[in-house]
Design a protein around this motif. Structure first.
Motif, short mmCIF file in Angstrom:
data_model
loop_
_atom_site.label_atom_id
_atom_site.label_comp_id
_atom_site.label_asym_id
_atom_site.label_seq_id
_atom_site.Cartn_x
_atom_site.Cartn_y
_atom_site.Cartn_z
N CYS A 134 11.14 35.61 62.62
CA CYS A 134 12.61 35.68 62.80
C CYS A 134 13.24 34.58 63.65
N ILE A 135 12.48 33.55 64.04
CA ILE A 135 13.08 32.50 64.87
C ILE A 135 13.69 31.45 63.94
N ARG A 136 14.99 31.60 63.71
CA ARG A 136 15.69 30.76 62.74
C ARG A 136 17.19 30.91 62.95
N VAL A 194 6.29 43.40 67.43
CA VAL A 194 7.46 42.98 68.20
C VAL A 194 7.14 43.20 69.68
N LEU A 195 8.15 43.35 70.54
CA LEU A 195 7.91 43.61 71.96
C LEU A 195 7.08 44.89 72.09
N LYS A 227 15.75 38.91 78.16
CA LYS A 227 17.00 38.35 77.63
C LYS A 227 16.71 37.25 76.60
N GLY A 228 15.64 36.48 76.86
CA GLY A 228 15.24 35.43 75.91
C GLY A 228 14.82 36.01 74.57
N SER A 232 16.67 35.05 71.06
CA SER A 232 15.97 34.39 69.96
C SER A 232 15.71 35.31 68.77
N PHE A 233 15.59 36.63 69.03
CA PHE A 233 15.33 37.58 67.95
C PHE A 233 16.61 38.20 67.38
N GLY A 234 17.73 38.05 68.10
CA GLY A 234 18.97 38.70 67.66
C GLY A 234 18.97 40.20 67.95
N GLY A 235 18.23 40.59 68.98
CA GLY A 235 18.08 41.99 69.37
C GLY A 235 16.76 42.14 70.10
#
Length: 337
Positions: A134-136, A194-195, A227-228, A232-235
């Motif tokens: 998703c980094i785009r 994900v996280l 926060k980063g 970068s993920f949009g959420g």
């Protein structure tokens, strides 16, 4: 030879890691014989938590190094499944190509070659990361990304967002593994978590757990990481560690499993996590700091492929995820009380 007497054997690389040690524990609890690799089996302090897991079942701790070609031969010999969890993480390097990207691809192929030579490995499960997805650049919101999506490496190389070398390493390692599996007729499933938060046998954690607790721990570097992720993920997509390990075992055992799988239980935001923590844990002061934050996720990562094949996430809310991680944070000293 493969496992005898009905006992399945699994190799888990990088047994000292946060995800790997939890996976080793789960496999042992499910009756597997497990071989795990560490760089130095003689380091009793670093391996103490693995030695404790030996009480749960047959666990062999072997020496192997991603940079050492062929060093995984003994670890994968006779195994039914190989879980490739070990990966170099060097987020602060001044030369990510040399220190992160090349070692990651080289190490992945090193273990894949050993799996091919073993002749017993029915499936390889590679642990990657959703940062390969998703980094785009995505304008606006309402995006839903699935396994067909790849991070845009041209954009990543040009923009160099935080930890850009890690992103590139995950994309290139996945693609190299997929190519290798196809060329050698190997069965490969790739987990893209994900996280990941939750309690693990490891006594020290460096990334996801401190980040998830940063709003109440006061750790500013960890909060910057949280926060980063949102930026970068949009959420902030979240998966419980236990669910991730269950998903990895599912991907090994499910006959039809193949290719990439996003492992994400739900999507949230820093603001939503802060509001939840303030309500649920009033004994802590929640510090959200400054900076632009999202009101709702702009991007959602879909685990529909995994769920359609029969997997079910158990932790689907912040409440369920944080119960375990707050206690774990106290045990590790990340939270003072």
């Amino acid at each position: 030879m493969a496992a005898t007497g009905g006992v399945r054997t699994a190799c888990v690389t990088g047994g000292n890691g946060y995800i790997a040690s939890a996976l080793v524990k789960m496999l042992l609890q499910r009756g597997y014989a497990v071989k795990t690799t560490v760089r130095n089996p003689d380091d009793r302090e670093k391996n103490a938590h693995l030695m404790e897991l030996q009480a749960l079942g047959p666990l062999e701790i072997l020496r192997a190094d991603l940079d050492d070609e062929g060093s995984f031969e003994d670890a994968v010999a006779g195994c039914d499944y190989a879980f490739l969890v070990a990966a170099p993480v060097n987020l602060t390097s001044e030369d990510p190509e040399r220190d992160q990207i090349e070692p990651s691809v080289r190490g992945t192929l090193n273990v894949m070659r050993s799996c091919a030579r073993a002749g017993t490995v029915r499936r390889v499960v590679l642990t990657s990361a959703a940062s390969s997805v998703c980094i785009r650049p995505l304008e606006g919101d309402g995006h839903v990304l699935d396994e067909e999506s790849w991070s845009d490496l041209e954009w990543v190389a040009a923009e160099k967002p935080p930890s850009w070398g890690y992103v590139v390493s995950k994309v290139l390692s996945e693609k190299a593994a997929l190519r290798f599996a196809q060329e050698h007729g190997m069965s490969l499933a790739i987990a893209c978590p994900v996280l990941t938060v939750g309690a693990s046998p490891v006594p020290k954690v460096y990334t996801s757990v401190p980040a998830s607790l940063s709003l109440i721990s006061g750790d500013e570097a960890a909060l910057a990481m949280l926060k980063g992720i949102e930026k970068s993920f949009g959420g902030v997509p979240v998966v419980d560690l236990d669910d991730l390990c269950r998903a990895e075992v599912f991907l090994a055992e499910a006959e039809a499993a193949s290719g990439r799988y996003i492992c994400s239980s739900f999507d949230t935001t820093v603001v939503e996590i802060a509001q939840f923590l303030a309500d649920k844990y009033p004994q802590y002061s929640v510090n959200i700091g400054s900076g632009e934050l999202l009101e709702k996720p702009r991007v959602r990562l879909s685990s529909a492929k995994l769920v359609k094949q029969g997997f079910e996430f158990r932790c689907k809310t912040l409440d369920e995820v944080y119960q375990g991680v707050v206690e774990y944070g106290k045990a590790l000293g990340i939270l003072p009380y």
